[in-house]
Design a protein around this motif. Structure first.
Motif, PDB file in Angstrom:
ATOM      1  N   ALA A 126      24.293 -10.157  84.377  1.00 53.22           N
ATOM      2  CA  ALA A 126      25.400  -9.540  83.637  1.00 53.22           C
ATOM      3  C   ALA A 126      24.912  -8.203  83.107  1.00 53.22           C
ATOM      4  CB  ALA A 126      25.849 -10.440  82.487  1.00 53.22           C
ATOM      5  N   PRO A 127      25.819  -7.260  82.819  1.00 55.16           N
ATOM      6  CA  PRO A 127      25.387  -5.957  82.294  1.00 55.16           C
ATOM      7  C   PRO A 127      24.517  -6.084  81.051  1.00 55.16           C
ATOM      8  CG  PRO A 127      27.701  -5.870  82.916  1.00 55.16           C
ATOM      9  CD  PRO A 127      27.283  -7.311  83.040  1.00 55.16           C
ATOM     10  N   VAL A 182      19.589  -4.943  79.298  1.00 55.42           N
ATOM     11  CA  VAL A 182      20.792  -4.184  79.637  1.00 55.42           C
ATOM     12  C   VAL A 182      20.575  -3.560  81.010  1.00 55.42           C
ATOM     13  CG1 VAL A 182      22.258  -2.201  79.068  1.00 55.42           C
ATOM     14  CG2 VAL A 182      21.476  -3.722  77.248  1.00 55.42           C
ATOM     15  N   SER A 183      21.486  -3.852  81.935  1.00 55.43           N
ATOM     16  CA  SER A 183      21.378  -3.373  83.325  1.00 55.43           C
ATOM     17  C   SER A 183      20.045  -3.763  83.939  1.00 55.43           C
ATOM     18  CB  SER A 183      21.586  -1.852  83.392  1.00 55.43           C
ATOM     19  OG  SER A 183      22.860  -1.508  82.899  1.00 55.43           O
ATOM     20  N   GLY A 184      19.563  -4.966  83.604  1.00 56.47           N
ATOM     21  CA  GLY A 184      18.323  -5.469  84.193  1.00 56.47           C
ATOM     22  C   GLY A 184      17.058  -4.956  83.552  1.00 56.47           C
ATOM     23  N   GLU A 185      17.167  -4.082  82.556  1.00 63.06           N
ATOM     24  CA  GLU A 185      15.992  -3.507  81.896  1.00 63.06           C
ATOM     25  C   GLU A 185      15.835  -4.115  80.506  1.00 63.06           C
ATOM     26  OE1 GLU A 185      13.797  -1.372  83.193  1.00 63.06           O
ATOM     27  OE2 GLU A 185      14.897  -1.353  85.101  1.00 63.06           O
ATOM     28  N   LEU A 186      14.601  -4.473  80.145  1.00 60.44           N
ATOM     29  CA  LEU A 186      14.344  -5.045  78.827  1.00 60.44           C
ATOM     30  C   LEU A 186      14.575  -4.002  77.736  1.00 60.44           C
ATOM     31  CD1 LEU A 186      13.213  -7.417  77.075  1.00 60.44           C
ATOM     32  CD2 LEU A 186      10.964  -6.321  77.336  1.00 60.44           C
ATOM     33  N   VAL A 187      15.408  -4.366  76.741  1.00 58.56           N
ATOM     34  CA  VAL A 187      15.577  -3.521  75.556  1.00 58.56           C
ATOM     35  C   VAL A 187      14.560  -3.937  74.507  1.00 58.56           C
ATOM     36  CG1 VAL A 187      17.136  -2.821  73.709  1.00 58.56           C
ATOM     37  CG2 VAL A 187      18.017  -3.177  76.028  1.00 58.56           C
ATOM     38  N   GLY A 188      14.425  -5.261  74.288  1.00 56.17           N
ATOM     39  CA  GLY A 188      13.431  -5.751  73.348  1.00 56.17           C
ATOM     40  C   GLY A 188      13.881  -7.016  72.671  1.00 56.17           C
ATOM     41  N   GLY A 189      13.153  -7.374  71.598  1.00 54.22           N
ATOM     42  CA  GLY A 189      13.469  -8.557  70.819  1.00 54.22           C
ATOM     43  C   GLY A 189      14.244  -8.207  69.565  1.00 54.22           C
ATOM     44  N   LEU A 190      14.262  -9.126  68.604  1.00 53.52           N
ATOM     45  CA  LEU A 190      15.088  -8.958  67.413  1.00 53.52           C
ATOM     46  C   LEU A 190      14.710  -7.719  66.608  1.00 53.52           C
ATOM     47  CD1 LEU A 190      17.281 -10.058  65.536  1.00 53.52           C
ATOM     48  CD2 LEU A 190      15.521 -11.463  64.424  1.00 53.52           C
ATOM     49  N   ASP A 191      13.418  -7.476  66.426  1.00 53.74           N
ATOM     50  CA  ASP A 191      13.005  -6.315  65.622  1.00 53.74           C
ATOM     51  C   ASP A 191      13.501  -5.007  66.226  1.00 53.74           C
ATOM     52  OD1 ASP A 191      11.770  -7.948  63.834  1.00 53.74           O
ATOM     53  OD2 ASP A 191       9.738  -7.665  64.629  1.00 53.74           O
ATOM     54  N   ILE A 192      13.394  -4.881  67.566  1.00 59.31           N
ATOM     55  CA  ILE A 192      13.868  -3.668  68.243  1.00 59.31           C
ATOM     56  C   ILE A 192      15.378  -3.521  68.071  1.00 59.31           C
ATOM     57  CG2 ILE A 192      14.127  -2.512  70.483  1.00 59.31           C
ATOM     58  CD1 ILE A 192      11.264  -2.562  69.590  1.00 59.31           C
ATOM     59  N   ILE A 193      16.107  -4.627  68.218  1.00 54.50           N
ATOM     60  CA  ILE A 193      17.560  -4.569  68.092  1.00 54.50           C
ATOM     61  C   ILE A 193      17.961  -4.186  66.669  1.00 54.50           C
ATOM     62  CG2 ILE A 193      19.708  -5.909  68.294  1.00 54.50           C
ATOM     63  CD1 ILE A 193      18.189  -5.174  70.949  1.00 54.50           C
ATOM     64  N   LYS A 194      17.230  -4.700  65.678  1.00 56.25           N
ATOM     65  CA  LYS A 194      17.503  -4.314  64.283  1.00 56.25           C
ATOM     66  C   LYS A 194      17.281  -2.816  64.071  1.00 56.25           C
ATOM     67  CE  LYS A 194      16.704  -8.642  61.770  1.00 56.25           C
ATOM     68  NZ  LYS A 194      15.808  -9.359  60.816  1.00 56.25           N
ATOM     69  N   GLU A 195      16.213  -2.282  64.686  1.00 60.72           N
ATOM     70  CA  GLU A 195      15.936  -0.839  64.573  1.00 60.72           C
ATOM     71  C   GLU A 195      17.049  -0.022  65.225  1.00 60.72           C
ATOM     72  OE1 GLU A 195      12.121   0.092  66.186  1.00 60.72           O
ATOM     73  OE2 GLU A 195      11.051  -1.315  64.872  1.00 60.72           O
ATOM     74  N   LEU A 196      17.500  -0.473  66.415  1.00 56.09           N
ATOM     75  CA  LEU A 196      18.575   0.232  67.118  1.00 56.09           C
ATOM     76  C   LEU A 196      19.878   0.169  66.329  1.00 56.09           C
ATOM     77  CD1 LEU A 196      17.875  -0.982  70.769  1.00 56.09           C
ATOM     78  CD2 LEU A 196      17.587   1.344  69.895  1.00 56.09           C
ATOM     79  N   GLU A 197      20.107  -0.962  65.651  1.00 52.89           N
ATOM     80  CA  GLU A 197      21.304  -1.075  64.811  1.00 52.89           C
ATOM     81  C   GLU A 197      21.217  -0.107  63.640  1.00 52.89           C
ATOM     82  OE1 GLU A 197      23.996  -4.555  62.723  1.00 52.89           O
ATOM     83  OE2 GLU A 197      21.814  -4.703  62.548  1.00 52.89           O
ATOM     84  N   ALA A 198      20.052  -0.054  63.007  1.00 55.46           N
ATOM     85  CA  ALA A 198      19.876   0.815  61.838  1.00 55.46           C
ATOM     86  C   ALA A 198      20.023   2.288  62.196  1.00 55.46           C
ATOM     87  CB  ALA A 198      18.507   0.553  61.208  1.00 55.46           C
TER      88      ALA A 198
END
Length: 334
Positions: free
Chosen positions: A142-143, A203-219
């Protein structure tokens, strides 16, 4: 020979109840996978693409698309209440069901059911595919793919729960894979991604990261630019009103009106001899309420031509009496 292989890999369509029953009978000797879908739902288009890929991999399996609202008698028979929904048949009998856009789970079910008794006598099953190839397919299923402990409905660790909450808060469209359901994937993905913990977001088959990375991207407000969003209601309504040149939003459907006003407008349209599609607003409360605001028209039925509101029953009656209805339905002036 090549043409036969191509035909076997194609996804078939069941546009009528009769065609569905015919396919159920013709394909009784093998696994039949039926996707109940709707053209207005982007996750259905995504799963149609997934199914097309699965059809290439599993030549012995028959894959069928059935537009749920266009063939209501079949949808009602099997209790289809949402899309996408997948039903699995063997020997014309339903053996399994999958609700929702869960590409990895669909692939897993197809593989499992295809392997259980659908191979001709004397044939051998395919060797298990290479793990890295399988992981590549899963991360591209999935995307936006979330590998987590549990499911979005029932996360089984706090980190996975927080990840789901963030994605839902940002209206991000994603599929998920429960790493507890497959130990090979659970261990293999750590090495494949070079990331030792879960959850993991791709996303599109590429690793974005885990929870800490996603929290940083949200912030940093970057998350919304990276992940695909669920279409807003207004976008969905625009797609729905343009689904056919003439679209009627009513209570019930072509076969059975569920209010007197809807019944009367059906009779008028049938008498006009034009092609039209219907949408049952009783089946979708979001559309039922949202379309009133979108069209600035408080009641049903509502008739649209080329995406533009014509009006309700009174307007349609007036157009008929004035001899103006047919030109309007043909798009000569709505």
């Amino acid at each position: 020979m090549a043409a036969g292989a191509a035909e076997a890999a194609a996804v078939l369509e069941a546009g009528t109840a009769g065609r569905f029953e015919e396919l159920l009978s013709l394909k009784a000797g093998s696994l039949l996978v039926v996707h109940f879908w709707a053209p207005w739902a982007p996750q259905c288009a995504q799963m149609n693409a997934v199914m097309a890929e699965l059809a290439k991999e599993h030549a012995q399996v028959s894959f069928v698309k059935l537009e749920a609202e266009a063939v209501p008698e079949v949808s009602e028979k099997y209790g289809i209440s949402s899309v996408p929904t997948f039903l699995f048949f063997k020997n014309s009998q339903k053996i399994d069901q999958l609700d929702g856009a869960h590409a990895p789970e669909l692939a897993k079910k197809v593989e499992r059911h295809a392997a259980s008794g659908s191979f001709p006598p004397g044939s051998e099953q395919r060797p298990q595919e290479d793990l890295s190839l399988r992981l590549k397919k899963l991360t591209h299923a999935a995307p936006c793919m979330l590998f987590m402990k549990g499911t979005p409905q029932e996360p089984r660790c706090g980190f996975s729960r927080q990840m789901v909450e963030i994605l839902n808060r940002h209206n991000i469209q994603f599929s998920s894979f429960d790493i507890f359901s497959d130990e090979e994937v659970r261990q293999g993905l750590k090495a494949y991604s070079n990331w030792p913990t879960y959850p993991q977001l791709y996303v599109s088959g590429e690793l974005v990261g885990g929870l800490d990375i996603i929290k940083e991207l949200e912030a940093s407000s970057e998350l919304d630019t990276i992940c695909p969003k669920v279409p807003k209601l207004e976008e969905r309504l625009k797609v729905l009103t343009n689904k056919a040149a003439v679209m009627l939003f009513m209570k019930g459907n072509k076969q059975e009106a569920k209010c007197g006003f809807s019944r009367q407008i059906l009779e008028i349209l049938n008498g006009a001899g034009v092609d039209y599609e219907t949408f049952d607003i009783l089946e979708d409360e979001e559309v039922r309420q949202g379309l009133k605001t979108y069209s600035n028209w408080p009641t049903y039925p509502q008739l649209y031509v080329k995406g533009e509101l014509v009006g309700g029953l009174d307007i349609v009656k007036e157009l008929k009496e004035n001899g103006e209805l047919l030109p309007v339905l043909k798009g000569d002036g709505a």
